[in-house]
Design an enzyme around this catalytic site. Structure first.
Site, short mmCIF file in Angstrom:
data_model
loop_
_atom_site.label_atom_id
_atom_site.label_comp_id
_atom_site.label_asym_id
_atom_site.label_seq_id
_atom_site.Cartn_x
_atom_site.Cartn_y
_atom_site.Cartn_z
CG LEU A 177 -2.27 -0.87 1.25
CD1 LEU A 177 -2.66 -1.24 2.92
CD2 LEU A 177 -2.86 -0.92 0.40
CG ASP A 178 0.78 4.67 -2.90
OD1 ASP A 178 1.24 3.58 -3.20
OD2 ASP A 178 -0.36 5.04 -3.37
NE ARG A 179 6.10 7.87 4.65
CZ ARG A 179 7.04 8.51 4.82
NH1 ARG A 179 7.85 8.81 3.97
NH2 ARG A 179 7.66 8.67 6.16
CB ALA A 180 -0.29 8.73 1.94
CB THR A 181 -3.03 3.64 1.12
OG1 THR A 181 -3.07 5.15 0.11
CG2 THR A 181 -4.43 2.38 0.85
#
Length: 340
Positions: A177-181
């Site tokens: 998952l993306d860091r922000a997700t």
């Protein structure tokens, strides 16, 4: 071939490997100030030297270990060794790891929100803001570091100055998952589970659904977004919808509309980099908090959450499914937008 027979074939290979896998672990490892000493047990008969060391020294990559062996940092039974050397029962391996450099396998204690764990895998909720894996600039504080600690915290018990230490358990990161997700992820705990799950993901036998808060009111209750995604080195951000890009498909369903926002469910049919963020922006409804593909706002995070995850368990093929609600910080952002 049907999906069920495909899964059974994959998991059948998993079970055959599991049945033949050795149940014994390495006998002893003595830690010294500058040198590590290992005694080879029967389960490691004929194993390559670099593989043997990589399974037991979590803070060094296999490539780094191979370089150190080539530089003369390893002796087997008192003699110089090479990476491909096959070990025998009773061999004594001495290894000087040199300067300690943190990497993905460096254990670091950190809280993990685990929703399921068994002998083959675990499912957890990754918080927003945490990297899954170390990068060139960030070496610590990642999910991989926290998992390395969790999976290995019971390794070894001290007895008379020596440590009984089995092979290192490396977290098998099947997807990211993306860091922000934030949201659900499955992590394999052994190589056989990793291979089976990776094949499931590759063949799209896995269910992944996200919840996203997007700007504006989406007119259609359901739609399929088909827009190719490619990398443009001259643009910022580099990943975007473009001619010549790779096929990308996302299914969208409206969950709720309120004022200036819409809560949508997103199902990525393909898995391109930043696909959900790019596709939402492409239809004119960027995800709230997305500073890359949407307008700058004052929200505290990207409002994208992996809410559902389903897959065939690699051991017996049964379908397992996990759900998690929207995190409280996204709910607070929704309430803030509603009150404006």
């Amino acid at each position: 071939m049907s999906e069920r027979s495909s899964v059974e074939q994959i998991n059948g290979a998993f079970m055959r490997e599991a049945a033949s896998a050795p149940a014994v672990v390495e006998k002893k490892v003595e830690r010294q100030t500058e040198r590590l000493r290992f005694e080879v047990g029967p389960e490691s008969e004929r194993q390559r030297l670099d593989e043997f060391l990589a399974a037991r020294i979590g803070w060094l990559s296999r490539l780094r270990i191979a370089k150190l062996i080539a530089a003369g940092a390893c002796l087997v039974n008192g003699e110089a060794a090479n990476s491909g050397q096959r070990l025998r029962r009773g061999d004594v391996v001495l290894f000087e790891p040199g300067e300690w450099i943190p990497n993905a396998a460096t254990p670091e204690p950190a809280p993990l929100e685990i929703v399921h764990e068994d002998e083959d895998l675990l499912v957890l909720i990754k918080p927003a803001g945490m990297l899954v894996h170390p990068t060139r600039n960030v070496k610590t504080g990642t999910l991989a570091n926290a998992l390395a600690f969790h999976l290995n915290q019971r390794r070894g018990t001290a007895t008379d100055g020596e440590t009984s230490e089995p092979a290192l358990v490396r977290p098998g990161l099947v997807h990211r998952l993306d860091r922000a997700t934030s949201g659900l992820m499955v992590v394999a705990k052994n190589q056989r589970a990793l291979s089976a799950l990776a094949t499931h993901f590759q063949r799209r036998l896995v269910k992944k659904r996200y919840l996203a808060l997007v700007h504006g009111q989406v007119d259609r209750d359901e739609m399929v977004i088909c827009a190719p995604i490619g990398r443009d080195e001259e643009a910022r951000p580099k990943w975007r919808v473009m001619q010549g890009g790779k096929e990308a498909e996302t299914r969208l369903r409206v969950v709720r509309k309120e004022g200036s926002w819409t809560l949508v469910e997103l199902e990525p049919v393909t898995g391109r980099t930043n696909q959900l963020r790019i596709h939402c922006a492409h239809i004119g409804h960027p995800i709230v908090g997305d500073d890359w593909y949407g307008p700058a706002d004052q929200t505290s995070r990207l409002c994208l959450h992996a809410a559902e995850l389903g897959f065939h368990h690699p051991r017996d093929g049964r379908w397992v499914e996990f759900r998690t609600p929207l995190p409280s910080d996204i709910v607070e952002i929704m309430e803030l937008f509603t009150s404006e």
